[in-house]
Design an enzyme around this catalytic site. Sequence first.
Site, PDB file in Angstrom:
ATOM      1  CB  ILE A  13      -0.897  -0.007   1.029  1.00 38.13           C
ATOM      2  CG1 ILE A  13      -1.973  -1.155   1.123  1.00 38.13           C
ATOM      3  CG2 ILE A  13      -1.557   1.508   1.439  1.00 38.13           C
ATOM      4  CD1 ILE A  13      -2.865  -1.403   2.444  1.00 38.13           C
ATOM      5  NE  ARG A  62      11.387  -3.175   9.645  1.00 36.49           N
ATOM      6  CZ  ARG A  62      11.037  -4.225  10.190  1.00 36.49           C
ATOM      7  NH1 ARG A  62      11.289  -4.741  11.161  1.00 36.49           N
ATOM      8  NH2 ARG A  62       9.932  -4.733   9.480  1.00 36.49           N
ATOM      9  CG  ASP A  97      12.348   0.268  13.708  1.00 37.57           C
ATOM     10  OD1 ASP A  97      11.115   0.433  13.628  1.00 37.57           O
ATOM     11  OD2 ASP A  97      12.917  -0.681  14.494  1.00 37.57           O
ATOM     12  CB  VAL A  98       8.128   4.108  12.358  1.00 34.73           C
ATOM     13  CG1 VAL A  98       8.510   4.706  10.832  1.00 34.73           C
ATOM     14  CG2 VAL A  98       7.380   3.051  12.059  1.00 34.73           C
ATOM     15  CG  ASN A 148       1.261   1.679   4.337  1.00 40.00           C
ATOM     16  OD1 ASN A 148       0.415   1.555   4.339  1.00 40.00           O
ATOM     17  ND2 ASN A 148       2.367   1.436   3.955  1.00 40.00           N
ATOM     18  CE1 TYR A 154      -2.606  -5.102  11.873  1.00 38.97           C
ATOM     19  CE2 TYR A 154      -5.102  -5.912  11.532  1.00 38.97           C
ATOM     20  CZ  TYR A 154      -4.039  -5.354  11.219  1.00 38.97           C
ATOM     21  OH  TYR A 154      -3.981  -4.711   9.733  1.00 38.97           O
ATOM     22  CE  LYS A 156      -3.318  -1.492  11.487  1.00 38.46           C
ATOM     23  NZ  LYS A 156      -2.528  -0.600  10.769  1.00 38.46           N
ATOM     24  CB  VAL A 203      -4.764  -5.039   0.954  1.00 39.51           C
ATOM     25  CG1 VAL A 203      -4.146  -4.404  -0.539  1.00 39.51           C
ATOM     26  CG2 VAL A 203      -5.610  -4.044   1.566  1.00 39.51           C
ATOM     27  CB  THR A 246       0.150  -6.189   0.549  1.00 34.38           C
ATOM     28  OG1 THR A 246      -0.645  -6.763   1.841  1.00 34.38           O
ATOM     29  CG2 THR A 246      -0.775  -5.027   0.099  1.00 34.38           C
TER      30      THR A 246
END
Length: 252
Positions: free
Chosen positions: A16, A36, A58-59, A85, A150, A154, A183, A185
């Site tokens: 995405i 990353r 690395d966020v 994202n 998860y 979210k 999705v 991906t």
Amino acid sequence: MDDPRCCLVTGAGRGIGAAVARRLSAAGHRVALTARSGGELDALAAELPGPALTVPADVTAPDAAERVFAEVENVWGPVEVLVLNAGAGTSAPLHRTTDADWQHALDLNLTAPFRLLRRAVPAMVEHGFGRVVAVASMAAKRGDPYISAYTASKHGLLGLVRSAAAELATTGVTVNAVCPGYVDTPMTDGTVASISALTNRTAEQARAALERRQPIGRLITPDEVADAVLLCVASGAITGQGINVDGGAIQS
């Protein structure tokens, strides 16, 4: 949105994030890419039609937001469009979800977006313009089995979006989420492999099961998610929303 803007996309190396970056660049914007995987970012930057900047990071690192924003600001000035994202899913029964699983989901899917949003807001408010779009999930709106960490992360991300949008509503800054179903991906490829390993179904059977989760009978494409992101970027009247891109799975 007619004016070229300075954009930052997290998790931009694939899926995405890469689709969103391509669309923003094609629309004439400058696009900074972070993830990353520096190699993937460089490959994507080379194919974008417009100016691109790669900032590997690395966020989840505590200093990542400051470092990434400082680098973009040093080259292009303030970030005007932020697409949050970067994220990942984990799957386990509740009683087998470890503290580490839980913390990783919160760190990546909720705390990192919070830090990046917090860093972006002052300049956006100062300039009277900003667009923030978080890629959440249909898991932000309902509970499914085996994805408690998860789902919680979210749900938290959508709550952050709604609260920030309410706070910033009069400033020219909008904050929205898009909530995709499954999705097509690499992340979904991993889900397929996990289902196959746990259930003794073939990869094809596992993928078909995920396809059936969308009433349209197929996986969502990254470009279809990017369509919703670009709508949020274009409009100043859409804010505080969690826009479903899930083939009709959740009608809200």
